[in-house]
Write a protein that holds these residues in place. Sequence first.
Motif, short mmCIF file in Angstrom:
data_model
loop_
_atom_site.label_atom_id
_atom_site.label_comp_id
_atom_site.label_asym_id
_atom_site.label_seq_id
_atom_site.Cartn_x
_atom_site.Cartn_y
_atom_site.Cartn_z
N PHE A 472 0.84 -1.20 0.00
CA PHE A 472 0.00 0.00 0.00
C PHE A 472 0.87 1.25 0.00
CE2 PHE A 472 -1.76 3.49 2.50
CZ PHE A 472 -2.91 3.79 1.77
N VAL A 473 1.88 1.27 0.88
CA VAL A 473 2.79 2.42 0.95
C VAL A 473 3.57 2.54 -0.37
CG1 VAL A 473 4.83 3.36 2.11
CG2 VAL A 473 3.00 2.29 3.46
N GLY A 474 3.97 1.41 -0.94
CA GLY A 474 4.69 1.43 -2.22
C GLY A 474 3.86 2.07 -3.32
N PHE A 475 2.61 1.66 -3.44
CA PHE A 475 1.74 2.21 -4.48
C PHE A 475 1.46 3.70 -4.23
CE2 PHE A 475 0.31 -2.32 -5.19
CZ PHE A 475 0.83 -2.41 -6.48
N ALA A 476 1.41 4.11 -2.96
CA ALA A 476 1.20 5.53 -2.64
C ALA A 476 2.35 6.36 -3.20
CB ALA A 476 1.09 5.72 -1.13
N TYR A 477 3.58 5.88 -3.02
CA TYR A 477 4.72 6.63 -3.57
C TYR A 477 4.66 6.66 -5.09
CZ TYR A 477 9.35 8.10 -4.94
OH TYR A 477 10.37 8.79 -5.53
N LEU A 478 4.31 5.54 -5.73
CA LEU A 478 4.27 5.48 -7.19
C LEU A 478 3.21 6.41 -7.75
CD1 LEU A 478 4.77 1.63 -7.58
CD2 LEU A 478 6.45 3.43 -8.05
N ALA A 479 2.07 6.52 -7.05
CA ALA A 479 1.03 7.46 -7.48
C ALA A 479 1.55 8.89 -7.36
CB ALA A 479 -0.22 7.28 -6.62
N TRP A 480 2.24 9.19 -6.26
CA TRP A 480 2.82 10.53 -6.09
C TRP A 480 3.82 10.83 -7.20
CZ3 TRP A 480 7.99 11.81 -5.50
CH2 TRP A 480 8.24 13.18 -5.29
N TYR A 481 4.67 9.85 -7.52
CA TYR A 481 5.67 10.10 -8.56
C TYR A 481 5.00 10.36 -9.91
CZ TYR A 481 9.63 9.59 -11.68
OH TYR A 481 10.58 9.82 -12.65
N GLY A 482 3.91 9.65 -10.19
CA GLY A 482 3.19 9.90 -11.44
C GLY A 482 2.71 11.34 -11.54
N PHE A 483 2.26 11.89 -10.40
CA PHE A 483 1.81 13.28 -10.36
C PHE A 483 2.99 14.24 -10.38
CE2 PHE A 483 1.00 17.02 -7.70
CZ PHE A 483 -0.06 17.61 -8.41
N ALA A 484 3.99 13.98 -9.53
CA ALA A 484 5.10 14.92 -9.36
C ALA A 484 6.03 14.96 -10.56
CB ALA A 484 5.88 14.56 -8.10
N ALA A 485 6.24 13.82 -11.21
CA ALA A 485 7.17 13.77 -12.34
C ALA A 485 6.70 14.68 -13.47
CB ALA A 485 7.32 12.34 -12.85
N ARG A 486 5.40 14.76 -13.67
CA ARG A 486 4.89 15.65 -14.73
C ARG A 486 5.22 17.10 -14.41
NH1 ARG A 486 -1.31 16.76 -16.91
NH2 ARG A 486 -0.63 17.73 -18.86
N LYS A 487 5.06 17.46 -13.14
CA LYS A 487 5.38 18.83 -12.73
C LYS A 487 6.87 19.12 -12.91
CE LYS A 487 1.15 19.56 -11.34
NZ LYS A 487 0.25 20.44 -12.11
N MET A 488 7.71 18.16 -12.55
CA MET A 488 9.15 18.33 -12.72
C MET A 488 9.53 18.54 -14.18
SD MET A 488 10.45 15.20 -10.26
CE MET A 488 9.72 14.92 -8.64
N LEU A 489 8.91 17.73 -15.04
CA LEU A 489 9.24 17.80 -16.47
C LEU A 489 8.68 19.07 -17.11
CD1 LEU A 489 8.74 14.05 -17.45
CD2 LEU A 489 10.90 15.30 -17.31
N GLN A 490 7.51 19.51 -16.66
CA GLN A 490 6.93 20.73 -17.22
C GLN A 490 7.84 21.93 -16.98
OE1 GLN A 490 3.05 20.63 -15.30
NE2 GLN A 490 2.02 20.08 -17.21
N LYS A 491 8.53 21.95 -15.84
CA LYS A 491 9.46 23.04 -15.56
C LYS A 491 10.64 23.04 -16.53
CE LYS A 491 8.41 23.34 -10.61
NZ LYS A 491 8.93 23.16 -9.23
#
Length: 501
Positions: A472-491
């Motif tokens: 559960f904790v693992g999938f929580a991080y992966l969901a966060w990375y899916g959201f955060a990586a887009r923001k990182m790349l947009q910059k």
Amino acid sequence: MGACEGAFFNSFSLLLYFFYLTLKSISMADAQKRSSYSTAFLVIIFTFFFWGFVAASNGVLIPMFKKNFSLNQFQSQLVDFAFYLAYCVGSVIYFVTSMAFGDPLNKIGYKKGLIIGLVVSALGALLFIPAVNAASYILFLSGLFIIGLGFALLQIVANPFVINLGDPSKGSHRLNFAGGINSLGTTIGPVLLAFALYGKVTPGQGQVLGIENLKTPYVALSGMLFLLAVLVAMVKMPVIKNEEKIEKGVSVFQYPQLVWGMVAIFIYVGTEVTIQSNLGALLALPSIKGIDHTQVDKFISLYWGSLMIGRISGSLHTFSLNKMAYRLLSVVLPFAVFGIILFFNILRGADVSDLYIYTIWIVLFIIIKFFGQEKPSRTLLFFGISAMVFMLVGLSTSGNVALFSFISGGLFCSVMWPCIFNLSIAGLGKNTNQGSSLLIMMILGGAVIPPIQGHLADMSSVGIHLSYIVPFVGFAYLAWYGFAARKMLQKQGIDYDASIE
């Protein structure tokens, strides 16, 4: 049985059609080259099959070793620790050697690298003979480590071969199919190993068999790997050179998408592996199934088969399909693959009637997949959140609902690797090769996270059921990375998901 055979025939026919499309992509002007490269491709996909076969079969070994060596859950998870640690060690050796002296595979040739990888893994399988004779858990772990070292080299070598066995622009067709064959190995591997160890399922009668039964299947595995090495040596293959130089220094760590992506790969592999590695102990709970280690292969097969469902379904966009055909196959193909999973379990004499309800989770997966729209950030976010929900359902329920909710983690893990990989190396430029090598090293997660869950399972205050808080904790991080990586790349002016808006 006639109806099951008919369903299997229809399901397998769809996979054969995909195989036909894949071989079609090996298009050479020279007919002789086309024929020899098709033969080479067949040999390579068998390599992918055994690669998956062994990795998934660890799920059968874990409860068997736990029973025969009187291990606790943490100690039993050292099976995956040894196997996946080898991937990391092999990748580190290759990375350091490449930085210091250049790509060693350029010197010996990628074909010889493939042969060496197969031979090393074959020798590791032979180590099971003295391990059985000495009844030594350490020797078994050593054998698995050596098998993993060989597979680490195969991982580095096999993908470039698949891409270059034909038109490189259509290499993704062949890679997706090879990945499907790898998943087929993970699906039937546990069933075949359990059959070799315990024979056909005898309803209501568990067998308590010793480790001596492991000798024959692993000697056979060694023989098949040696045979594959001979076949590779005999067939014509393209000459591959890696002209990219691995950049020296640590400039690659300036990219946040890579740094957090390395953590994502570590957690992804660990999460994928730990769900099935601890499944045997979960199934022993009376509140789940109350079965012994001789009967767990059906559910381990279903878990790895779930990854095959997702990966083959996810490969559809690489083919030239119209919109209607794509949508139709997106619905039909997952159930066709599910039919194959059922068929191989029936061959062992297993009662699969309790697996039929899993179609509910497959339907939900198909719906969620459409929402993901096959965009890496969005898919990772949606699949991560969905898997979190199913882990919570599994943690708060019992019986089939809990079991299949945990197993459905395989459906959502299925296409996470390419999503994470693509997001992590986006915009790296000359650092791409170094970044890719660092990501491969993070397979180490498969060695670390399962023992962590095993340790939690051994704690009286937690237990095996609640230890599934780890995925559960693992999938929580992966969901966060899916959201955060887009923001990182947009910059950085990159947005792979822009077309969905």
